[in-house]
Enzyme design. Structure first.
Site, PDB file in Angstrom:
ATOM      1  N   ASP A 258       0.855  -1.184   0.000  1.00 39.30           N
ATOM      2  CA  ASP A 258       0.000   0.000   0.000  1.00 39.30           C
ATOM      3  C   ASP A 258       0.895   1.238   0.000  1.00 39.30           C
ATOM      4  O   ASP A 258       1.669   1.460   0.927  1.00 39.30           O
ATOM      5  CB  ASP A 258      -0.861  -0.057   1.263  1.00 39.30           C
ATOM      6  CG  ASP A 258      -1.819   1.111   1.359  1.00 39.30           C
ATOM      7  OD1 ASP A 258      -1.603   2.139   0.674  1.00 39.30           O
ATOM      8  OD2 ASP A 258      -2.782   0.999   2.132  1.00 39.30           O
ATOM      9  N   CYS A 259       0.768   2.064  -1.025  1.00 42.91           N
ATOM     10  CA  CYS A 259       1.692   3.204  -1.141  1.00 42.91           C
ATOM     11  C   CYS A 259       1.539   4.171   0.040  1.00 42.91           C
ATOM     12  O   CYS A 259       2.496   4.834   0.425  1.00 42.91           O
ATOM     13  CB  CYS A 259       1.530   3.914  -2.482  1.00 42.91           C
ATOM     14  SG  CYS A 259      -0.018   4.799  -2.687  1.00 42.91           S
ATOM     15  N   ASP A 279       0.474   7.642 -10.092  1.00 40.68           N
ATOM     16  CA  ASP A 279      -0.024   6.835 -11.213  1.00 40.68           C
ATOM     17  C   ASP A 279      -1.061   5.860 -10.664  1.00 40.68           C
ATOM     18  O   ASP A 279      -1.026   4.663 -10.912  1.00 40.68           O
ATOM     19  CB  ASP A 279       1.162   6.105 -11.875  1.00 40.68           C
ATOM     20  CG  ASP A 279       0.811   5.593 -13.274  1.00 40.68           C
ATOM     21  OD1 ASP A 279      -0.273   5.932 -13.783  1.00 40.68           O
ATOM     22  OD2 ASP A 279       1.619   4.836 -13.842  1.00 40.68           O
ATOM     23  N   GLU A 355      -9.522  10.135 -26.614  1.00 40.80           N
ATOM     24  CA  GLU A 355      -9.837  11.506 -26.238  1.00 40.80           C
ATOM     25  C   GLU A 355      -8.579  12.182 -25.702  1.00 40.80           C
ATOM     26  O   GLU A 355      -7.577  11.530 -25.415  1.00 40.80           O
ATOM     27  CB  GLU A 355     -10.959  11.551 -25.200  1.00 40.80           C
ATOM     28  CG  GLU A 355     -10.634  10.831 -23.902  1.00 40.80           C
ATOM     29  CD  GLU A 355     -11.776  10.914 -22.871  1.00 40.80           C
ATOM     30  OE1 GLU A 355     -12.425  11.972 -22.772  1.00 40.80           O
ATOM     31  OE2 GLU A 355     -11.991   9.914 -22.172  1.00 40.80           O
TER      32      GLU A 355
END
Lengths: 367, 367
Positions: A258-259, A279, A355
């Site tokens: 878990d960051c 990210d 897009e």
């Protein structure tokens, strides 16, 4: 094999469908016109619904026609049937447009539209843009399809885009998306040589792989979902090289975890980076910047600046250019951040998103 | 206002839905799961169909659920309801994905997919790519909608692409498509200065407008449909300037008429051009190069080379890069042409087509 759905829409003066006799007449004309393409139809069911009228017709080969009238002035027609791989369509797009045009003319309708045939089968082909428009991709193979503890992970093959990573049914990255990684890292504008870098997330490995080409001193990547890395290592190696296979070398390390936990650890240790990359999940599309995801976004930003050197930068992707409200909300969060930050943004057309996408570069205001 | 269609697809072992008891069980589980989002449902109709089984359910607010089982192993669920402009969706994409995932898990299905909600209303928003995939555009206004003697002509506004010309429900050109015209004319690679040019078609005016910037001696444009020019003059002036308003100046002339008739006339007169542009219909997607359209394409090519100088070139658009069969068929026609020709091709991503498009440059082989 696929279940084909051919959808047609019409608009009409409401009075003409609320009146029972007039509506019956319209149903009759529609039925007769469909019969030119499908032969005799029988009406198998009809009923008044809260907001209009529904009738179900069928031909003798199993094609079902659902005709619905909405009292506010819409008529929808769904033509649905089973189609084997090499069977022809029972009605081509050209014919459904012809049927539509004839109905608009014969019934003096206000507007008509034929949607391209939807082919609904075992291969996932339909995704949405950030502003929730449907896009059908030219996907011909599913290469990976598993649930991890965190998400649904699929890798599919698109004829135009190469292999594509899909997380929880959202397009994530394709082999054709080098521009995504290059815009995220601002290749050519930022100098990574000799720098210390932390990637939050980044499980597809593309960012790590591209950063390593720029001679950084060290990159640590904090990814929670090992199964994403396993899938990408196997099927996306053109964008990630072997960094997901060999997860540690002298200039990088991938940590599964878990960051947030790791950022806390770095804060305690006093560890500092030149760049932190967010990210992780996209900025959510929501009416207000509240709820768990926004709390998470704020927490990530705050913690990142605690592990950044004064000259350091936080680099991240935002959202589609078609979601200005969501981008503004994110920028509001940036403006409220302590310490005070300044930011720039960049835009790139991402092939697999179909897009324009916005990317942010955030640094301390007093630098 | 719109009729919203939320479509979900599942695949399953065929035996499980052919068996009546097992199928009834599956219907029960699906019904119970939908009820978590919509409250109590009643079954309003069900029947065995040729190729499976159909049942129609409804909640008490007019939402209709069509659940269809195809004996070959597909289940489709359509959730359809009326939605006013500012009303919230009755089921979000996130919820339909959740419903899908729960059903796949609870029923051990082979595969599930949620399509983004289709919003079916008076504004045309759905078009297809050359390989017949559906694309929803961010269209918010219809500016022009008329039938000419030749075709259905619409100009709509897209938030990303600007105004777009739609002919017979096919995307033609948008304000964002300068790259289309520049690739067609090979800007920077061909020298038009002092040249004599003939455009076959080209009613949107963009090609004429861009060519005139390159100092040609004279351009004649042969367009059959005056109403297209009227519509583009009014709504697409950013791509065509005033060339459709002022239809003749010393360096150009627009002729309203059948280009075949005019080519015949030029052939008789012995008139010669440096460039002929085929800016007419696309190469058709068909199994064999036969039929009226292919005859027309061959005739156009032959006649064009009769009015081209020996050093002259025929420039045209082909088709989507995703239709290699159609492109090959066109190239076969080129190879059979008398006199013998040689050709080059170029590719560009066309914003309003949302795909790569192929353009051809054809000249005499002995030049």
């Amino acid at each position: 094999m696929a279940a084909n759905s051919v959808l047609l829409d019409f608009s009409i003066e409401p009075a003409r469908i609320i009146d029972e006799l007039s509506r019956k007449d319209i149903v009759k004309v529609i039925k007769e016109n469909i019969e030119k393409y499908f032969g005799n139809l029988k009406m198998i069911y009809d009923m008044l619904v809260n907001d209009g009228y529904l009738c179900i017709l069928s031909d003798n080969t199993g094609v079902i026609f659902s005709l619905r009238f909405y009292n506010e002035g819409l008529i929808t027609l769904n033509i649905e049937y089973f189609k084997k791989e090499n069977q022809p369509q029972k009605i081509s797009f050209e014919s459904s447009r012809l049927l539509e045009n004839t109905l608009v003319k014969d019934l003096s309708l206000l507007h008509g539209q034929s949607l391209p045939t939807l082919s609904r089968g075992p291969i996932i082909r339909f995704f949405q843009t950030s502003d929730e428009r449907i896009i059908e991709y030219d996907i011909d193979k599913v290469l990976f399809d598993k649930h991890s503890e965190f998400q649904k992970i699929q890798i599919v093959h698109s004829k135009q885009l190469g292999n594509m990573l899909i997380l929880d049914e959202l397009q994530n990255i394709a082999e054709a998306d080098l521009i995504y990684t290059e815009t995220l890292m601002q290749r050519g504008k930022e100098n990574y040589s000799g720098k210390e870098i932390c990637i939050l997330g980044g499980g597809d490995g593309a960012l790590l792989y591209e950063l390593l080409k720029e001679n950084p001193k060290h990159v640590v990547m904090l990814e929670i979902d090992d199964l994403v890395m396993e899938a990408c290592n196997k099927h996306m190696s053109s964008i990630c090289g072997d960094v997901l296979e060999v997860r540690q070398r002298e200039n990088y390390e991938i940590v599964i975890g878990d960051c947030m936990v790791w950022l806390e650890k770095y804060i305690k240790e006093g560890k500092k980076f030149d760049y932190v990359f967010g990210d992780l999940t996209d900025i959510p599309i929501s009416d207000t910047p509240t709820g768990e995801i926004w709390d998470f976004i704020r927490k990530i930003l705050e913690s990142s600046f605690k592990v950044l050197k004064p000259t350091g930068k936080f680099m991240t992707h935002g959202n589609g250019a078609s979601c200005p409200e969501s981008l503004e909300m994110y920028e509001e969060q940036l403006k409220k951040l302590k310490p005070v930050v300044k930011f720039t943004r960049d835009t790139a057309f991402i092939p697999s998103f179909m897009e324009n996408w916005i990317f942010y570069q955030v640094g301390l205001a007093d630098q």
